[in-house]
Design a protein around this motif. Structure first.
Motif, PDB file in Angstrom:
ATOM      1  N   MET A 157       0.579  -1.271  -0.198  1.00 18.24           N
ATOM      2  CA  MET A 157      -0.014   0.159   0.049  1.00 18.24           C
ATOM      3  C   MET A 157       0.977   1.278   0.033  1.00 18.24           C
ATOM      4  O   MET A 157       2.173   1.414   0.810  1.00 18.24           O
ATOM      5  N   GLU A 158       0.571   2.101  -0.762  1.00 19.06           N
ATOM      6  CA  GLU A 158       1.392   3.377  -1.007  1.00 19.06           C
ATOM      7  C   GLU A 158       1.174   4.176   0.271  1.00 19.06           C
ATOM      8  O   GLU A 158       0.153   4.392   0.940  1.00 19.06           O
ATOM      9  N   LEU A 159       2.357   4.855   0.647  1.00 17.07           N
ATOM     10  CA  LEU A 159       2.458   5.545   2.082  1.00 17.07           C
ATOM     11  C   LEU A 159       2.156   6.905   1.711  1.00 17.07           C
ATOM     12  O   LEU A 159       2.073   7.576   0.452  1.00 17.07           O
ATOM     13  N   SER A 160       1.624   7.770   2.785  1.00 13.52           N
ATOM     14  CA  SER A 160       1.353   9.223   2.637  1.00 13.52           C
ATOM     15  C   SER A 160       2.652   9.977   2.254  1.00 13.52           C
ATOM     16  O   SER A 160       3.883   9.300   2.651  1.00 13.52           O
ATOM     17  N   ARG A 161       2.701  11.254   1.820  1.00 17.73           N
ATOM     18  CA  ARG A 161       3.868  11.977   1.493  1.00 17.73           C
ATOM     19  C   ARG A 161       4.916  12.133   2.618  1.00 17.73           C
ATOM     20  O   ARG A 161       5.946  11.909   2.565  1.00 17.73           O
ATOM     21  N   ARG A 162       4.218  12.666   3.842  1.00 19.52           N
ATOM     22  CA  ARG A 162       5.215  12.631   4.929  1.00 19.52           C
ATOM     23  C   ARG A 162       5.550  11.539   5.401  1.00 19.52           C
ATOM     24  O   ARG A 162       6.780  11.586   5.835  1.00 19.52           O
ATOM     25  N   GLN A 163       5.081  10.273   5.424  1.00 16.21           N
ATOM     26  CA  GLN A 163       5.483   9.150   5.869  1.00 16.21           C
ATOM     27  C   GLN A 163       6.286   8.451   5.001  1.00 16.21           C
ATOM     28  O   GLN A 163       7.442   8.142   5.410  1.00 16.21           O
ATOM     29  N   THR A 164       6.290   8.910   3.662  1.00 15.33           N
ATOM     30  CA  THR A 164       7.275   8.226   2.990  1.00 15.33           C
ATOM     31  C   THR A 164       8.354   8.827   2.896  1.00 15.33           C
ATOM     32  O   THR A 164       9.660   8.184   3.124  1.00 15.33           O
ATOM     33  N   LEU A 165       8.397  10.198   3.030  1.00 15.06           N
ATOM     34  CA  LEU A 165       9.716  10.935   3.278  1.00 15.06           C
ATOM     35  C   LEU A 165      10.144  10.608   4.635  1.00 15.06           C
ATOM     36  O   LEU A 165      11.445  10.659   4.612  1.00 15.06           O
ATOM     37  N   ALA A 166       9.475  10.436   5.597  1.00 10.23           N
ATOM     38  CA  ALA A 166      10.173  10.269   6.948  1.00 10.23           C
ATOM     39  C   ALA A 166      10.804   8.862   6.943  1.00 10.23           C
ATOM     40  O   ALA A 166      11.889   8.893   7.539  1.00 10.23           O
ATOM     41  N   LEU A 167      10.126   7.678   6.454  1.00  8.63           N
ATOM     42  CA  LEU A 167      10.961   6.530   6.365  1.00  8.63           C
ATOM     43  C   LEU A 167      12.122   6.589   5.394  1.00  8.63           C
ATOM     44  O   LEU A 167      13.061   6.078   5.657  1.00  8.63           O
ATOM     45  N   ALA A 168      12.141   7.336   4.362  1.00  7.61           N
ATOM     46  CA  ALA A 168      13.215   7.452   3.464  1.00  7.61           C
ATOM     47  C   ALA A 168      14.515   7.964   4.416  1.00  7.61           C
ATOM     48  O   ALA A 168      15.599   7.582   4.074  1.00  7.61           O
ATOM     49  N   GLY A 169      14.381   8.798   5.454  1.00  6.75           N
ATOM     50  CA  GLY A 169      15.397   9.226   6.194  1.00  6.75           C
ATOM     51  C   GLY A 169      15.516   8.576   7.637  1.00  6.75           C
ATOM     52  O   GLY A 169      16.442   9.132   8.266  1.00  6.75           O
ATOM     53  N   ALA A 170      14.983   7.322   7.893  1.00  6.32           N
ATOM     54  CA  ALA A 170      14.947   6.789   8.984  1.00  6.32           C
ATOM     55  C   ALA A 170      16.173   5.572   8.976  1.00  6.32           C
ATOM     56  O   ALA A 170      16.155   4.568   9.534  1.00  6.32           O
ATOM     57  N   GLY A 171      17.235   5.992   8.394  1.00 10.81           N
ATOM     58  CA  GLY A 171      17.941   4.887   7.881  1.00 10.81           C
ATOM     59  C   GLY A 171      19.226   4.612   9.040  1.00 10.81           C
ATOM     60  O   GLY A 171      18.906   4.953   9.972  1.00 10.81           O
TER      61      GLY A 171
ATOM     62  N   ARG B 216      27.372   7.075   2.666  1.00  8.52           N
ATOM     63  CA  ARG B 216      26.663   7.058   4.029  1.00  8.52           C
ATOM     64  C   ARG B 216      25.230   7.561   3.628  1.00  8.52           C
ATOM     65  O   ARG B 216      24.199   6.936   4.497  1.00  8.52           O
ATOM     66  N   ALA B 217      25.018   8.435   2.738  1.00  9.83           N
ATOM     67  CA  ALA B 217      23.321   8.814   2.602  1.00  9.83           C
ATOM     68  C   ALA B 217      22.810   7.586   1.833  1.00  9.83           C
ATOM     69  O   ALA B 217      21.761   7.526   2.268  1.00  9.83           O
ATOM     70  N   ALA B 218      23.624   6.670   1.200  1.00  9.80           N
ATOM     71  CA  ALA B 218      22.930   5.653   0.639  1.00  9.80           C
ATOM     72  C   ALA B 218      22.610   4.544   1.485  1.00  9.80           C
ATOM     73  O   ALA B 218      21.606   3.972   1.787  1.00  9.80           O
ATOM     74  N   ARG B 219      23.520   4.439   2.621  1.00 11.90           N
ATOM     75  CA  ARG B 219      23.152   3.345   3.678  1.00 11.90           C
ATOM     76  C   ARG B 219      21.864   3.957   4.601  1.00 11.90           C
ATOM     77  O   ARG B 219      21.230   3.300   5.016  1.00 11.90           O
ATOM     78  N   GLN B 220      21.948   5.213   4.560  1.00 12.26           N
ATOM     79  CA  GLN B 220      20.506   5.756   5.445  1.00 12.26           C
ATOM     80  C   GLN B 220      19.306   5.371   4.597  1.00 12.26           C
ATOM     81  O   GLN B 220      18.400   5.220   5.285  1.00 12.26           O
ATOM     82  N   LEU B 221      19.587   4.943   3.411  1.00 17.28           N
ATOM     83  CA  LEU B 221      18.331   4.591   2.677  1.00 17.28           C
ATOM     84  C   LEU B 221      18.100   3.117   2.416  1.00 17.28           C
ATOM     85  O   LEU B 221      17.197   2.250   2.675  1.00 17.28           O
ATOM     86  N   THR B 222      19.300   2.347   2.496  1.00 14.72           N
ATOM     87  CA  THR B 222      19.053   0.895   2.256  1.00 14.72           C
ATOM     88  C   THR B 222      19.465   0.099   3.526  1.00 14.72           C
ATOM     89  O   THR B 222      19.207  -1.030   3.565  1.00 14.72           O
TER      90      THR B 222
END
Length: 798
Positions: free
Chosen positions: A1-15, A44-50
């Motif tokens: 299920m597609e996430l909300s815009r804020r949640q998607t952005l948030a999870l992207a930075g929770a690496g 490091r930025a890539a690791r924050q995503l993956t």
């Protein structure tokens, strides 16, 4: 299920910034020389995503990998590659629309993350790589490019699209042709030149979460462009060097957006928003601190401690077993893809991210708290809510035997600067959502929170460790929005809120909203209700003690010819719940649709929830019902719109019927969260808390066992020998070890309050510098409340 815009952005930075070098093909870094300061930070930025290096065969990562693979794979297979296409996906057409290209970049980031993550079906696939490169070129051509001017919602142009685009470029950087990367960097530089100002409104300074979001975007652009000046801009935006710290994220504010010393967090000037915008700020600032650590652009501002203190003051009080209390989530309560457990999990991830670089005095406490949250929430496990980067941290935490999980936080937290109250006991918590001319009753807009009319009118949330899904299990689309617990409402029909573009708030005209806290354990709060679009007026007060919440209402008056109700309870019983409801030792029917008039009720008990005592009886009404609704009916947003599939939940509702156009009606009830039927009966007979007054002039209770007297004075007056010369809240504790007095002016109208105590005092032990005490047989306290923003003033006497 597609996430909300804020949640998607948030999870992207929770690496996981501290993880190992990521999967070779997808996140592979170009060969670097020892003097290249940029590539290590990009890695490091890539690791924050993956999440970096992990074992895809580890069963702890299986569910997260499957979720990522399923979502990314579905979107990858659905991309339109035909000539003459108008969009990448048919449901996001045309791609020239900002909402459409904004969401398209988010999907591409998810596909790129799966491509860069070992264990997914897309990992390292050359066709996926080529498809991503082609999709990025398409969006740059038809949608997001420097030649266009902003239209529609600014957020997509300045935060949503550029963040997802920069993240995707980080993951693909070794594969991106130089001309493509240059085009994307020029686009982002056009719409996010810095984090200090709103590009489409240059006179508007960015604050709070929006500033944090933009600072990360600018930093990623600076790394990809290998431009040290841009990185300086990103770092300095956190401290707002440009405007001498005026909008620094590392400072306490006294008005407007940001963190307040009392733990409040406000965004959009008037909205209590710890659970969404506050969390985004915590995550964005924490991510940038971690990203730049050890580099020439490391964040060294000593005021970063404000962010550390915010974890304790702002976030811990509103996290209950890892879920985020809805009273601080604003219009996000209407998002079915970002419920209380999800927003809570994101915030926990951000706290653990910040802990990696925080002093041990903070980090050790946060990690213990997080371990407790994660272990206690078995209904909606944290590990099923977060992605691989957060799982890397969580797994390390849970495997660390040196970290002992902390018990639930207890205490009384009066967040006066955002009109919120949180009362926490070992097994339950109560949150009050108040409002005033200072803090909005609700925010709605862009199709979100369509039925939020009464969420700020004293809505009372009871959180129970035995049922953590009371509000997360489709409560908002199925609850009767006219009958929210704790509210007094005019039953007039309401129209949907926020159906036009943009967001807006409603602030009522009342001044009084708040109260006082005693010894960090007990509290009294009050709110003057000035109803929207109605003549309804009421004086409401709550007294929050060890095992009880006493709710009083007086002066309930209206003249519109409509029925007025006060809602005691409207409990979500889930899809098939049939808990026993007992009233005065008589078991009530369990069939759906049952209702009753219980004018002489003394007490009630709802199995698995708790007890209710009615000191002055009815007119009490009770109802069992099944209610069906859809998330789409409360959120029709372009990118956050809810699922149109009907959902059904059962409810048990208790309320007072004040009749049509009441004249100075009143109510009183006591909530006993988690109490057994026997304990409720015993409480109703022994009355350990006594109601001393419930009038438009004063509302007061006493607890002889606790040695406690608590009152809210709506005007100068006295009760049980306690006197106050003007409107204010007073709590007095008289025990063998001494006397404590707490005083506040939640209406913020007085310069001083004079309080007279009903017993002698010989000695002043300690006082706040705003309190002067004259001891004697009838001691007098003079409290300088002016300018204190409704906060509590304390004196300790003997």
């Amino acid at each position: 299920m597609e996430l909300s815009r804020r949640q998607t952005l948030a999870l992207a930075g929770a690496g996981a910034a501290g993880a190992l070098v990521p999967f070779a093909t997808g996140s592979a870094t170009a060969a670097t020389s020892a003097d290249d300061p940029y590539e290590p930070l990009l890695a490091r930025a890539a690791r924050q995503l993956t999440g970096g290096a992990f074992d895809p065969a580890d069963p702890d990562f299986e569910a997260a990998l499957t979720t990522l693979d399923t979502q990314a794979g579905g979107w990858w297979r659905g991309i339109d590659t035909s000539a003459g296409r108008k969009a990448l996906w048919t449901d996001l057409s045309p791609a020239s629309d900002p909402g459409m290209f904004g969401q398209s970049y988010t999907r591409l980031r998810t596909i790129a993350t799966a491509w860069a993550t070992p264990g997914t079906s897309l990992a390292g696939d050359a066709a996926v790589r080529d498809g991503l490169l082609d999709a990025l070129r398409f969006l740059n051509t038809v949608g997001y490019n420097p030649a266009r001017g902003e239209s529609g919602n600014w957020w997509f142009w300045e935060i949503g699209a550029p963040r997802a685009l920069m993240d995707t470029c980080v993951l693909l950087r070794a594969q991106l042709p130089a001309a493509d990367l240059d085009a994307y960097l020029r686009t982002v530089a056009r719409f996010v030149p810095d984090a200090d100002r709103r590009t489409n409104s240059p006179s508007l300074a960015e604050t709070g979460a929006n500033r944090a979001d933009k600072a990360v975007i600018v930093a990623l652009r600076g790394l990809l462009a290998r431009d040290p000046a841009v990185l300086v801009k990103a770092r300095d935006a956190l401290s707002d060097v440009r405007d001498s710290g005026k909008n620094s994220l590392f400072t306490y504010v006294t008005s407007g957006d940001g963190f307040y010393r009392d733990g409040s967090f406000v965004q959009h000037t008037y909205v209590a928003y710890t659970g969404t915008y506050g969390s985004v700020l915590l995550g964005g600032a924490g991510q940038l601190i971690a990203l730049l650590a050890g580099s020439d652009w490391a964040v060294t501002d000593p005021s970063v401690e404000v962010l550390h203190e915010a974890v304790d003051r702002s976030f811990m009080p509103v996290l209950f077993d890892g879920l985020m209390m809805d009273s601080v989530r604003g219009r996000a309560v209407s998002r079915d893809r970002a419920r209380d457990h999800t927003d809570g999990a994101v915030t926990v991830s951000y706290i653990l991210q910040l802990a990696e670089g925080a002093p041990a005095s903070y980090a050790d406490r946060w990690r213990a708290a997080a371990k407790g949250w994660i272990l206690r929430n078995r209904e909606t496990p944290y590990t099923g809510l977060v992605g691989i980067p957060a799982l890397v941290r969580a797994k390390a935490l849970l495997d660390d035997a040196q970290v002992t999980p902390a018990d639930r936080l207890t205490g009384h937290f009066l967040l006066a600067d955002m009109d919120r109250v949180v009362h926490r006991r070992p097994a339950w918590a109560c949150a009050l959502s108040l409002s005033s001319k200072r803090i909005a009753a609700y925010e709605a807009g862009n199709g979100e929170n369509l039925h939020g009319w009464y969420t700020g009118d004293g809505m009372t949330y009871i959180y129970d460790g035995d049922d953590l899904d009371a509000f997360g299990d489709s409560f908002w689309p199925t609850v009767d929005p006219y009958r929210l617990p704790g509210t007094t409402v005019d039953t007039r029909p309401r129209t949907d809120l926020g159906t036009v573009p943009g967001t807006s708030t409603f602030r009522p005209k009342n001044a009084v909203a708040g109260g006082a806290v005693l010894d960090g354990r007990y509290g009294a709060s009050a709110m003057e209700l000035v109803a929207d679009g109605s003549t309804l007026r009421a004086k409401k007060a709550w007294f929050l003690l060890d095992n009880a919440v006493v709710a009083l209402g007086s002066g309930i008056t209206a003249s519109d010819g409509r029925t007025i109700e006060t809602i005691v309870e409207n409990r979500n019983l889930h899809a098939d719940g049939l808990p026993a409801l007992t009233v005065d030792e008589r078991r009530q029917p369990t069939e759906q649709g049952w209702s009753a008039e219980l004018d002489d009720a003394g007490w009630a008990h709802l199995e698995g929830v708790g007890g209710y005592v009615f000191p002055t009886g009815g007119p009490l009404r009770a109802l069992r019902e099944e209610r069906t609704g859809t998330w789409r009916s409360i959120n029709s947003g372009a990118d956050t719109g809810g699922d149109p599939t009907p959902v059904t939940r059962r409810y048990a509702t208790l309320w007072f019927d004040h009749g049509s156009s009441p004249d100075s009606a009143s109510y009183s009830y006591v909530l006993l969260p988690g109490a057994t039927e026997a304990a409720t009966l015993a409480w109703s007979r022994s009355r350990p808390v006594r109601i001393l007054a419930n009038s438009p002039e004063v509302q007061a209770v006493s607890s002889p066992r606790l040695g406690l007297l608590a009152a809210h004075f709506w005007a100068a007056g006295s009760i049980d020998g306690l006197a106050c010369d003007g409107p204010g809240t007073v709590l007095v504790s008289r025990r063998d070890d001494g006397v404590t007095v707490a005083v506040a002016d939640p209406g913020r109208t007085a310069a001083t309050l004079t309080v007279r105590l009903p017993f002698p005092v010989d000695e002043v032990v300690a006082t706040d510098d705003t309190v002067t005490v004259t001891p004697g047989r009838r001691p007098v306290l003079t409290v300088r409340v002016g300018g204190s923003h409704g906060h509590t003033h304390t004196a300790r006497l003997r």
